[in-house]
Every structure is written in structure tokens, then in C-alpha cells.
Write an enzyme that holds these catalytic residues in place. Structure first.
Site, short mmCIF file in Angstrom:
data_model
loop_
_atom_site.label_atom_id
_atom_site.label_comp_id
_atom_site.label_asym_id
_atom_site.label_seq_id
_atom_site.Cartn_x
_atom_site.Cartn_y
_atom_site.Cartn_z
N ALA A 170 20.75 32.47 21.93
CA ALA A 170 19.86 33.40 22.63
C ALA A 170 19.04 32.70 23.70
O ALA A 170 18.82 33.25 24.79
CB ALA A 170 18.94 34.09 21.63
N GLU B 86 28.00 54.98 38.44
CA GLU B 86 29.34 54.69 37.96
C GLU B 86 29.49 55.11 36.51
O GLU B 86 30.43 54.72 35.83
CB GLU B 86 29.67 53.20 38.13
CG GLU B 86 28.77 52.23 37.43
CD GLU B 86 29.19 50.79 37.72
OE1 GLU B 86 29.80 50.18 36.83
OE2 GLU B 86 28.92 50.29 38.82
N CYS C 265 27.19 49.50 42.14
CA CYS C 265 25.72 49.53 42.06
C CYS C 265 25.01 49.92 43.35
O CYS C 265 23.78 49.92 43.38
CB CYS C 265 25.22 48.16 41.59
SG CYS C 265 25.84 47.67 39.97
N THR D 225 22.91 42.75 29.67
CA THR D 225 22.09 43.28 30.76
C THR D 225 22.31 44.76 31.07
O THR D 225 21.44 45.39 31.68
CB THR D 225 22.33 42.48 32.05
OG1 THR D 225 23.73 42.52 32.38
CG2 THR D 225 21.88 41.04 31.89
N ARG E 261 32.52 34.34 37.28
CA ARG E 261 31.81 33.68 38.38
C ARG E 261 32.24 34.21 39.75
O ARG E 261 31.50 34.10 40.73
CB ARG E 261 32.02 32.16 38.33
CG ARG E 261 31.33 31.50 37.15
CD ARG E 261 31.45 29.99 37.22
NE ARG E 261 30.78 29.35 36.09
CZ ARG E 261 29.48 29.07 36.06
NH1 ARG E 261 28.73 29.38 37.10
NH2 ARG E 261 28.93 28.49 35.02
N HIS F 101 19.33 43.62 45.12
CA HIS F 101 19.98 44.11 43.90
C HIS F 101 19.81 43.07 42.79
O HIS F 101 19.96 41.87 43.01
CB HIS F 101 21.45 44.39 44.15
CG HIS F 101 22.19 44.76 42.90
ND1 HIS F 101 21.84 45.86 42.14
CD2 HIS F 101 23.24 44.17 42.26
CE1 HIS F 101 22.64 45.94 41.08
NE2 HIS F 101 23.50 44.92 41.14
N ARG G 77 17.84 33.70 43.80
CA ARG G 77 18.65 32.77 44.58
C ARG G 77 18.94 33.33 45.97
O ARG G 77 18.86 32.61 46.98
CB ARG G 77 19.96 32.48 43.85
CG ARG G 77 20.88 31.53 44.60
CD ARG G 77 22.19 31.32 43.85
NE ARG G 77 23.20 30.70 44.69
CZ ARG G 77 24.49 30.61 44.38
NH1 ARG G 77 24.92 31.07 43.21
NH2 ARG G 77 25.34 30.05 45.20
N SER H 20 29.68 46.22 43.66
CA SER H 20 30.94 45.49 43.54
C SER H 20 32.06 46.30 44.17
O SER H 20 32.04 47.52 44.19
CB SER H 20 31.24 45.23 42.07
OG SER H 20 30.31 44.30 41.54
#
Length: 350
Positions: free
Chosen positions: A29, A80, A112, A153, A199, A234, A243, A296
Site C-alpha cells: 500500500a 465513458e 476523459c 484510482t 507506461r 487532467h 509532472r 486517451s
């Protein structure tokens, strides 16, 4: 100037902590929460879905400011996770808020960023004079397969924005988009859960498109990050938007008010719109907000927004509906079994 006339959000009160999900799957966790920057996520109630969330968000927007139902000429719901494969959510939202049949309505899907695509459509219709007001909603009951990385998430929630011209609480000075055919995330018809490229979702997906739209906006309007008071990106997790902000030159202070994902999770089509709503909750006249969504498949919509004096006038009652901070407060926590029941992962046989 075309812009935001009002806004509202709805987030279910139920939550599950990320360590509880990790406990079930034998995962570490601490590593997961540190890696994602997400500590808990919202869970829909047993009778909540994208439609009910969209309705509540739209109602909240209309509580903050009176809009004649006959003047609502368009409703677009981006998601979606629409309840029906064939049956529009937008029509139900229109009926629930008392809009007249004299309107256009449609459901949008672009992962999204479907909600921000709805904002752009409403802007065009309002600016052309075809409609007085349009409502764009981004809402999702996001899905993640049991044990998959998405499960930590994938959350539930949504935001609605009333788009109009004149006396707006925030002018949308400019919008632009950046789109390519990048299959970083997908779900085929009939499949219960989406698949993702791991990734691959990050660099060729999220960061390429967020930076593409953001830099296009900065170049188009001739601004730099220091010209903005706030920025919203987003937020599929907490690390990606931080980032992206750093790569573009925005500070942590600029994105902090809209970075709600650590306590909310990823609400997919609602994510960047809820972040914008949280920023408008604290914004003052003259503040400038930079927003970039991501969906996406893949694409990003960028917005340059300036808050007006109307946000603090008698015409707009910000306190008439809960702020994002208020709807995030007083959560009810579920264990994994109840969470699975709420999400339909386990169903009682009759």
C-alpha cells in the site's frame, strides 16, 4: 465574450482507501500511494450512475444562478460510462432540470476529455447565436478490473458548466485542441473493463498531448505560465499533473487548488472539470486560469480563462451549491466487500 455562466459538481459521499484495495490483492500500500499520490477514491452509491451524477451536477449549477429553462438550447454529457449503450444520458438530464424540448442534446465520448469537448461545442453554438445557453457535463462512474492498476484510482463524480455570452463569471478567451490516433487506453463493445498500455499511457499518451495542447495555447495567445494565477491539468493520479505542470513551467502553487485527485481519485470525464470547479471556488475577479484536459485515444483540450467581477456579484450565488471542498468532506468509508457490491463487481443471485 462567451464563457462560464455557472457551474456545479456532484461527488458521491462513499470512499474506499487505497490501502484497503491493496490489502485485498496483497500489494504494498505504501508503494502504491507514494507512486500514485492518491490516498482514497469516491465510490458511487447503489443507486448512483453517470446519469444521476450528471443530473445533480447540473442542478447544482442552476442553483447558483437562475437560467430560464427555455433558453437552454443544448445539453452535452461527456462520459465513458453512460448507463445505456443506446439511450442518451443528455435527454434525461434535460428532462430532470426542466429544459424544454426545443434543444439539441447528445452524449459525447472521448475517454476523459469528452466533457471539455462538450464545453467547446456549447461555445460554438452560443457564439454563433444559435442558442442562448448550453450545458456541458463531464461525469463518470469509472471502471477498473479487480486487481488492475486502474482499480486504485477509478472513481465517480462529475461537473456541469453552463456556457453563455455576456455577464459570465469567467470568460473563455481561447480554446484549442491537440489530437492524434494514439491507442493508449481502450474498451471494446461488450467488455466490462477497459485495457491500457501501462507506461505507454504516460509519455506517448498523456504527456505528449497535454504538452501539445498547452504549448499550442501559450504560443497562440502569446502568454507564459507566469501570466496565470491558476492551472488545471487532467488528473488520472497526482503525479501526472504535477509532472506536466513542471515540464511546462507552472508551479505547485498554481495547480494546488484544482488538484483534488488525492482525496477523490480519477473521475475520468469529470476530472479536469472538477479541478476547474475547485479552482473557481476560490478564484477572484481578474484571476486567469489555464486548463488542459486529456482523453486517451488520444487528445487534449486547452482553455485560457479569465474570472470576471460577476463571480462576486449578486447575480451569482456561489454559496447556493456545495463547493468541491464541501462535497469531499465527511466521507463514509467502505471496506472492499461493500465497495465491490456498490460497483457491481459482486451481485446477489435471486
Amino acid at each position: 465574450m462567451v464563457g462560464i455562466y455557472s457551474y456545479g459538481v456532484h461527488i458521491p459521499r462513499y470512499r474506499i482507501k487505497v490501502p484497503e484495495i491493496a490489502r485485498i490483492w496483497g500489494a504494498n500500500a505504501e508503494d502504491i500511494t507514494r507512486g500514485l499520490g492518491v490516498f482514497e477514491k469516491s465510490v458511487p452509491d447503489l443507486d448512483e450512475d453517470t446519469t444521476t451524477i450528471a443530473v445533480e451536477a447540473a442542478r447544482a449549477a442552476l442553483r447558483r444562478r437562475t437560467v430560464d429553462p427555455a433558453s437552454i438550447g443544448a445539453i452535452y454529457v461527456g462520459s465513458e460510462s453512460h448507463p445505456y449503450a443506446v439511450k442518451p444520458t443528455a435527454c434525461t438530464v434535460g428532462e430532470a432540470i426542466g429544459a424544454t424540448p426545443n434543444m439539441t442534446a447528445a452524449d459525447y465520448e472521448f475517454a476523459c476529455k469528452a466533457g471539455t469537448a462538450g464545453i467547446q461545442t456549447c461555445m460554438g453554438l452560443v457564439k454563433s447565436g444559435m442558442i442562448p445557453f448550453g450545458i456541458a457535463v463531464g461525469a463518470d462512474v469509472a471502471q477498473g478490473a479487480p486487481g488492475d492498476a486502474l482499480e486504485y484510482t477509478a472513481a465517480a463524480g462529475g461537473a456541469a458548466f453552463v456556457i453563455g455570452e455576456g455577464e459570465t463569471i469567467a470568460d473563455i478567451n481561447r480554446t484549442c485542441s491537440y489530437t492524434t490516433d494514439t491507442p493508449d487506453f481502450w474498451r471494446r463493445e461488450g467488455q466490462n473493463y477497459p485495457r491500457h498500455g501501462g507506461r505507454f499511457t504516460g509519455d506517448p499518451g498523456y504527456f505528449k498531448h497535454v504538452q501539445g495542447a498547452a504549448r499550442l495555447m501559450l504560443d497562440t495567445v502569446g502568454t507564459s505560465p507566469k501570466d496565470y494565477d491558476y492551472a488545471v491539468f487532467h488528473q488520472p493520479n497526482a503525479k501526472f499533473p504535477q509532472r506536466a505542470a513542471k515540464m511546462l513551467g507552472f508551479s505547485n502553487e498554481q495547480i494546488r487548488p484544482g488538484l483534488v485527485v488525492p482525496r477523490l481519485g480519477n473521475t475520468y470525464s469529470g476530472a479536469s472539470m472538477i479541478g476547474l470547479a475547485a479552482t473557481l471556488d476560490v478564484a477572484k475577479p481578474g484571476d486567469r486560469i489555464f486548463v488542459t484536459s486529456f482523453g486517451s485515444g488520444a487528445g487534449s483540450d486547452a482553455f485560457d480563462i479569465t474570472v470576471t467581477d460577476v463571480i462576486e456579484s449578486e447575480e451569482f450565488n456561489r454559496a447556493a451549491a456545495p463547493t468541491v471542498e464541501q462535497v469531499l468532506a465527511n466521507p463514509i468509508y467502505l471496506d472492499y466487500a461493500l465497495y465491490a457490491k456498490h460497483k457491481g463487481k459482486i451481485v446477489m443471485q435471486k
